[in-house]
Design an enzyme around this catalytic site. Structure first.
Site, PDB file in Angstrom:
ATOM      1  N   ARG A 111       5.117  10.251 -26.993  1.00 30.42           N
ATOM      2  CA  ARG A 111       6.095  11.100 -27.152  1.00 30.42           C
ATOM      3  C   ARG A 111       7.152  10.984 -28.281  1.00 30.42           C
ATOM      4  O   ARG A 111       7.694   9.738 -28.261  1.00 30.42           O
ATOM      5  CB  ARG A 111       6.831  11.173 -25.789  1.00 30.42           C
ATOM      6  CG  ARG A 111       6.358  11.888 -24.844  1.00 30.42           C
ATOM      7  CD  ARG A 111       7.360  11.992 -23.627  1.00 30.42           C
ATOM      8  NE  ARG A 111       8.360  11.102 -23.412  1.00 30.42           N
ATOM      9  CZ  ARG A 111       9.033  11.212 -22.267  1.00 30.42           C
ATOM     10  NH1 ARG A 111       9.118  12.380 -21.527  1.00 30.42           N
ATOM     11  NH2 ARG A 111       9.885  10.411 -21.913  1.00 30.42           N
ATOM     12  N   THR A 115      12.584  14.981 -29.438  1.00 35.15           N
ATOM     13  CA  THR A 115      12.058  16.104 -29.037  1.00 35.15           C
ATOM     14  C   THR A 115      11.273  16.368 -27.646  1.00 35.15           C
ATOM     15  O   THR A 115      11.062  17.226 -27.192  1.00 35.15           O
ATOM     16  CB  THR A 115      11.230  16.640 -30.096  1.00 35.15           C
ATOM     17  OG1 THR A 115      10.043  16.133 -30.192  1.00 35.15           O
ATOM     18  CG2 THR A 115      11.820  16.797 -31.533  1.00 35.15           C
ATOM     19  N   ASP A 208       9.424   2.891 -17.773  1.00 38.20           N
ATOM     20  CA  ASP A 208       8.541   3.266 -18.848  1.00 38.20           C
ATOM     21  C   ASP A 208       7.301   2.398 -18.507  1.00 38.20           C
ATOM     22  O   ASP A 208       7.157   1.259 -18.564  1.00 38.20           O
ATOM     23  CB  ASP A 208       9.180   2.598 -20.342  1.00 38.20           C
ATOM     24  CG  ASP A 208       8.172   2.965 -21.323  1.00 38.20           C
ATOM     25  OD1 ASP A 208       6.871   2.741 -21.437  1.00 38.20           O
ATOM     26  OD2 ASP A 208       8.548   3.545 -22.337  1.00 38.20           O
ATOM     27  N   ASP A 211       5.492   0.065 -21.086  1.00 39.56           N
ATOM     28  CA  ASP A 211       6.147  -1.223 -21.372  1.00 39.56           C
ATOM     29  C   ASP A 211       6.261  -1.969 -20.185  1.00 39.56           C
ATOM     30  O   ASP A 211       6.124  -3.397 -20.359  1.00 39.56           O
ATOM     31  CB  ASP A 211       7.957  -0.977 -21.680  1.00 39.56           C
ATOM     32  CG  ASP A 211       8.146  -0.127 -22.961  1.00 39.56           C
ATOM     33  OD1 ASP A 211       7.171  -0.392 -23.975  1.00 39.56           O
ATOM     34  OD2 ASP A 211       9.242   0.129 -23.265  1.00 39.56           O
TER      35      ASP A 211
HETATM   36  C1  PRP Z   1       4.364   7.958 -21.734  1.00 30.24           C
HETATM   37  C2  PRP Z   1       3.259   8.163 -20.658  1.00 30.24           C
HETATM   38  C3  PRP Z   1       2.693   9.415 -20.714  1.00 30.24           C
HETATM   39  C4  PRP Z   1       4.004  10.268 -21.305  1.00 30.24           C
HETATM   40  C5  PRP Z   1       4.305  11.260 -20.513  1.00 30.24           C
HETATM   41  O1  PRP Z   1       3.899   7.721 -22.711  1.00 30.24           O
HETATM   42  O2  PRP Z   1       2.369   6.917 -20.379  1.00 30.24           O
HETATM   43  O3  PRP Z   1       1.628   9.451 -21.639  1.00 30.24           O
HETATM   44  O4  PRP Z   1       4.733   9.202 -21.751  1.00 30.24           O
HETATM   45  O5  PRP Z   1       5.394  11.949 -20.909  1.00 30.24           O
HETATM   46  P1  PRP Z   1       5.478  13.481 -21.092  1.00 30.24           P
HETATM   47  O6  PRP Z   1       4.682  14.120 -19.671  1.00 30.24           O
HETATM   48  O7  PRP Z   1       6.910  14.062 -21.265  1.00 30.24           O
HETATM   49  O8  PRP Z   1       4.554  13.802 -22.210  1.00 30.24           O
HETATM   50  P2  PRP Z   1       4.511   7.300 -24.065  1.00 30.24           P
HETATM   51  O9  PRP Z   1       4.753   8.403 -24.922  1.00 30.24           O
HETATM   52  O10 PRP Z   1       5.765   6.318 -23.589  1.00 30.24           O
HETATM   53  O11 PRP Z   1       3.616   6.291 -24.750  1.00 30.24           O
HETATM   54  P3  PRP Z   1       3.192   4.467 -24.518  1.00 30.24           P
HETATM   55  O12 PRP Z   1       2.270   4.704 -23.091  1.00 30.24           O
HETATM   56  O13 PRP Z   1       2.079   4.185 -25.635  1.00 30.24           O
HETATM   57  O14 PRP Z   1       4.413   3.817 -24.279  1.00 30.24           O
HETATM   58  N1  URA Z   2       6.978   8.154 -19.558  1.00 30.05           N
HETATM   59  C1  URA Z   2       6.992   6.962 -18.843  1.00 30.05           C
HETATM   60  O1  URA Z   2       6.663   5.819 -18.999  1.00 30.05           O
HETATM   61  N2  URA Z   2       7.935   7.027 -18.061  1.00 30.05           N
HETATM   62  C2  URA Z   2       8.841   8.366 -17.583  1.00 30.05           C
HETATM   63  O2  URA Z   2       9.265   8.277 -16.602  1.00 30.05           O
HETATM   64  C3  URA Z   2       8.434   9.424 -18.552  1.00 30.05           C
HETATM   65  C4  URA Z   2       7.701   9.193 -19.628  1.00 30.05           C
END
Ligand code: PRP
Ligand code: URA
Length: 216
Positions: A111, A115, A208, A211
């Site tokens: 994400r 945005t 998150d 993380d």
């Molecule tokens: C997080 C999560 C989803 C996304 C959800 O990933 O694991 O993939 O955000 O958000 P959305 O519904 O608003 O699209 P992130 O982009 O943080 O990536 P990561 O798992 O690599 O940290």
């Molecule tokens: N991605 C995450 O990991 N947690 C949230 O709450 C939203 C997006």
């Protein structure tokens, strides 16, 4: 006092089992350390994938027990696991135990934190998939729904038979976004939370997910 959990309609299944809910509670706790978080995420992944697999197709078969013939069944769908990187990897690990013959196609999405748009940085899908393909998109967090819709689009274009989305926690906004774009996709989750905050995080959520799983 117990939390009232409702699902909005038949395309959303909230897994309300006490084992799933108590595991989710440990994931929500900000004091849960990474090692336990990972263990509990694997466990919740198993519970949710087990529920998500409830309507998989199977065919009748027979086996010989040490005592004699027995009727049985064998799964007949072509099963595809699609973990969304990074956080979906933990559900994929759990799903592989339950569905060991599944094919795995990783989807790299992140994400943009300004945005909140999902950006695809990895996908290596074939041009065609068997028509009996049942796809499990695996991502613990359904927040704005942008990532889920981007992942579903990749498979919807390949005319697969069914697509399921497995998430630990979903926001009402994320569910609505997925349902609007892909009403036929079934969402299996442990909770529909209250809302998103101004940063696109699920409230109360669990923070998150990537993380917390990977200790970053
Ligand atoms: C997080 C999560 C989803 C996304 C959800 O990933 O694991 O993939 O955000 O958000 P959305 O519904 O608003 O699209 P992130 O982009 O943080 O990536 P990561 O798992 O690599 O940290
Ligand atoms: N991605 C995450 O990991 N947690 C949230 O709450 C939203 C997006």
């Amino acid at each position: 006092m117990s939390t009232q959990i409702t699902s909005t309609d038949r395309s959303v299944k909230v897994v309300n089992h006490p084992l799933a809910q108590s595991t989710l509670t440990r994931l929500r706790d900000y004091q849960t350390p990474t090692v336990e978080f990972r263990q509990k995420a694997l466990l919740l992944g198993r519970y949710l994938v087990y529920e998500a697999a409830l309507d998989l197709n199977y065919r009748q078969t027979g086996v010989e027990t040490p005592i004699g013939p027995a009727k049985g069944v064998a799964l007949s769908d072509y099963i595809i696991l699609a973990p969304v990187l990074r956080a979906g990897l933990i559900i994929s690990e759990a799903a592989q135990e339950l569905l060991p013959t599944a094919r795995i196609y990783h989807i790299g999405l992140r994400r943009d934190e300004q945005t909140l748009q999902a950006i695809t940085y990895y996908s290596k899908l074939p041009d065609v998939l068997p028509s009996e393909s049942s796809v499990f998109i695996l991502d613990p967090m359904l927040a704005t729904g942008g990532s889920a819709v981007a992942a579903i689009k990749l498979f919807a274009g390949l005319k697969v038979k069914t697509i399921r989305l497995v998430s630990f926690v979903a926001s009402p906004e994320g569910i609505a976004t997925v349902q609007k774009a892909f009403p036929e996709v079934k969402i299996i989750t442990a909770s529909i939370d209250e809302q998103l905050n101004e940063h696109g995080y699920i409230v109360p959520g669990l923070g998150d997910a990537g993380d917390r799983i990977f200790g970053t």
